[in-house]
Design a protein around this motif. Sequence first.
Motif, PDB file in Angstrom:
ATOM      1  N   SER A 711      58.638  33.199  88.001  1.00 32.84           N
ATOM      2  CA  SER A 711      57.677  33.839  87.101  1.00 32.84           C
ATOM      3  C   SER A 711      58.225  35.150  86.562  1.00 32.84           C
ATOM      4  O   SER A 711      59.202  35.703  87.064  1.00 32.84           O
ATOM      5  N   TRP A 712      57.550  35.644  85.561  1.00 32.22           N
ATOM      6  CA  TRP A 712      57.765  37.018  85.118  1.00 32.22           C
ATOM      7  C   TRP A 712      56.494  37.811  85.379  1.00 32.22           C
ATOM      8  O   TRP A 712      55.389  37.288  85.285  1.00 32.22           O
ATOM      9  N   ILE A 713      56.666  39.091  85.728  1.00 33.07           N
ATOM     10  CA  ILE A 713      55.556  39.952  86.117  1.00 33.07           C
ATOM     11  C   ILE A 713      55.662  41.250  85.325  1.00 33.07           C
ATOM     12  O   ILE A 713      56.740  41.854  85.243  1.00 33.07           O
ATOM     13  N   ALA A 714      54.552  41.691  84.766  1.00 29.23           N
ATOM     14  CA  ALA A 714      54.522  42.948  84.021  1.00 29.23           C
ATOM     15  C   ALA A 714      53.186  43.635  84.249  1.00 29.23           C
ATOM     16  O   ALA A 714      52.244  43.042  84.789  1.00 29.23           O
ATOM     17  N   ALA A 715      53.106  44.893  83.826  1.00 29.46           N
ATOM     18  CA  ALA A 715      51.861  45.654  83.866  1.00 29.46           C
ATOM     19  C   ALA A 715      51.471  46.011  82.437  1.00 29.46           C
ATOM     20  O   ALA A 715      52.326  46.227  81.572  1.00 29.46           O
ATOM     21  N   ARG A 716      50.170  46.110  82.201  1.00 25.98           N
ATOM     22  CA  ARG A 716      49.705  46.435  80.854  1.00 25.98           C
ATOM     23  C   ARG A 716      48.351  47.130  80.903  1.00 25.98           C
ATOM     24  O   ARG A 716      47.576  46.942  81.845  1.00 25.98           O
ATOM     25  N   THR A 717      48.098  47.922  79.884  1.00 21.12           N
ATOM     26  CA  THR A 717      46.770  48.423  79.534  1.00 21.12           C
ATOM     27  C   THR A 717      46.604  48.118  78.061  1.00 21.12           C
ATOM     28  O   THR A 717      47.229  48.752  77.208  1.00 21.12           O
ATOM     29  N   LEU A 718      45.804  47.112  77.758  1.00 25.12           N
ATOM     30  CA  LEU A 718      45.721  46.644  76.376  1.00 25.12           C
ATOM     31  C   LEU A 718      44.560  47.295  75.631  1.00 25.12           C
ATOM     32  O   LEU A 718      43.481  47.442  76.195  1.00 25.12           O
TER      33      LEU A 718
END
Length: 788
Positions: A711-718
């Motif tokens: 998998s790929w894992i990221a963080a966000r605040t959209l």
Amino acid sequence: MKLAIALILCRMVAGQEAAHRHDAATPIPLQPLAQQVRQLEDALNYLGQPLPAADQRRINEAIGNPDEAAAVAQLQAILDPYVLLAVDINPESRVKVEQGAAKPELVEAGTRLFLVKVANNGHVTAPLNVESPNSGNVYIRSNGNAAPPMQLTARESAERWADISLYQQPPMRRRLTGLALEYTILEIHSRDAGQRSAKIALNVGQGTQDIGFRNDVMIVFTAVPARRIVMRVKDEKGRPTLASFVIRDRLDRIYPLPAKRLAPDFFFQPQIYRADGETVQLPAGYYTVQYSGGPEYVPHTREFDAAEAGPAEISFQLDRWIDPAQYGWYSGDHHIHAAGCSHYMNPTEGVTPKDMIRQILGESLNTASVLTWGPDYYYQKQFFSASDHPLSKPDRIMHYDLEVSGFPSSHAGHIVLLNLKQQDYPGAKKIEDWPTWDLPIFRWAKSQGAVVGFAHSGFGLQVSGKELPSFEVPAFDSIGANEYIVDVTHPDTVDFISAVDTPYVWELNIWYHTLNVGFRTRIAGETDFPCIYDGRVGMGRTYSKIDGPMSYLGWLKGLQSGYSYVSDGKTHLMNFRVNGGSSGTDDRPLSSVGVRGSSVGASGTDDRPLSSVGAGGSSVGAGAEIRSPGPVNLTVTLSAAAYLPDVPDQAIRKLPYDQKPYWDVERARIGDTREVPVEIVVNGKAVARQNLLADGKVRELKFEVPVKESSWIAARTLPAAHTNPVFVLVGGKPVRASRASGEWCLNAVNQCWTQKAPRIAPAELVEARKAYDHARDVYRQLIRESER
């Protein structure tokens, strides 16, 4: 404007000839004239320069006079001393103009008011228009021409020293009433001090000028000097700095007047940039100023009086709420322009490096790429040097590079080429000689060690709704990351796609799909100044992790290797790590760091196995890779901060996501709170969330994330910030998170070909077809490898 711009109605000087009066043979009714005079009083009060109290009393007395003819004469006697222009419209609608009794006195950098008296013997109800060759904009806005003709010289620009207009907002009217006599208000702004002459003409439509050219008059004005206010500007540590200032009077009018601005002040921005010790010219009056050092600073507002007896200096202390550089994260905007779009093409072809560096300094950008492109290309390309511009400072770097836009390949997607050594494509003598599609240009740029990607990615990739990823196939009919869907399948070809300057769903959708099938392209923040956004540079940013001194190459390495996050500058997701511990590193030289086009390889890879699955173990930062022999529970940590004012900005919150500003932390606000969500994303879907108080404080966040497959894992605040991902390979398998994403990509190639092939030159069509066929083969293979 009131006291702020000293709008002084000029009285008649002794011995001057009285202003022209209406022919007494035609009686003027008092009632409509009196009502019009009342509107005139209201407008003058609103504009900040009421008639003297004595004249107001005289008006009241005149209106109360039972002798209507005498009352009309009294009203004219009161108002005529303020008349600069007396207009006569004959029964054939011919217009004649004479100078009135008012003293032609102005103020530098400010506006003064006069009256225009209209004897309307033709009872015309058309708009009254004023014209002057000495009025108007001192520039011609860019039309995109690569080599624009000179239509407004510097000398001609200098002759436009005034801004002359009729005030026609309520309660005044744009059209004449048709009454035999009426008055209107003339506003004259002077850029300069001293004596200046202006030719002023009035008409009520084409062909209404009086025979013999008597509809204009030449007037010599005297403008008294404005005050020079010295700006004392200090940063958060008390050091001299440069900041942005939006200066308004009590009528909300902006200073200096935008229509009279030439570089370094940009006419299309409300703000100006001033360094410690620099000045601003203001007429006597009362002002409000908002000042800031960019999105990492809290904006503040103060008021001041620029009266003659007021202070000659005003001090401003900037208030920084966060300094990501203290944590090793440095900001950059890889897409700003010195020409085209909102810039002017005359009297100069765009602006120069000394003008652009002020924008960079004023918004506290650590680095910025000024991109030469189609508009004014042949003039602007002289500033390219393949090195940092000499005006750069150690932590404020300006570097000229290239956007391939306004070129034959533009239809396939505008592309950004950073860290070029040569800016001229081999064999190309002019723009028209460049390739008509993107892949050859990418390969040429990569051959010289450039970092390359797509600009304003979402254009042409519009989908309905907000779901991510969306399986709707876009039109691929515009200038965003359209041909990216092909280029990404070719090894070492494209490093990043850009975000922040188009709707986030359109940008992230294609990125998520290509990540889901194993590609490792990075995301980078940009503004596309002054095209998509012309308010400020740095509205879209990439924050790169740099271990050591700040440098353009170091920042590019962070972007390219994925040790970076994109942001609106008001939201920060720093130190994104998977499985705890210190951030990953990548010590390879810049030229060797790249995203391999195959779906297995990646920049910033880390081949270390997890030493203790689910119990800490080795750690990597964004852009890197970890491996596990089986399903694993991972610890995700990051340092997060955001800043929101206490009161929500409803003007932004109520906008649809496809209206600007596309990325802004205000859009992420939860209800009426001061919180925003921070989400952990696995293969395009949010799997964990914590709310972050957006009070400017940095907080450490920790998440536990189970991962069962590669998998790929990221963080966000959209839609405000997004990290680049960490890649987790489980059981030695590459990321094949979604067969549906592979099918979407294959369909996207087919759709893209229908839109781009007709615009690819016949001589290049064979190679282009091979490149598209290659992409189809790659996606078919990825679909076969995907288990679900």
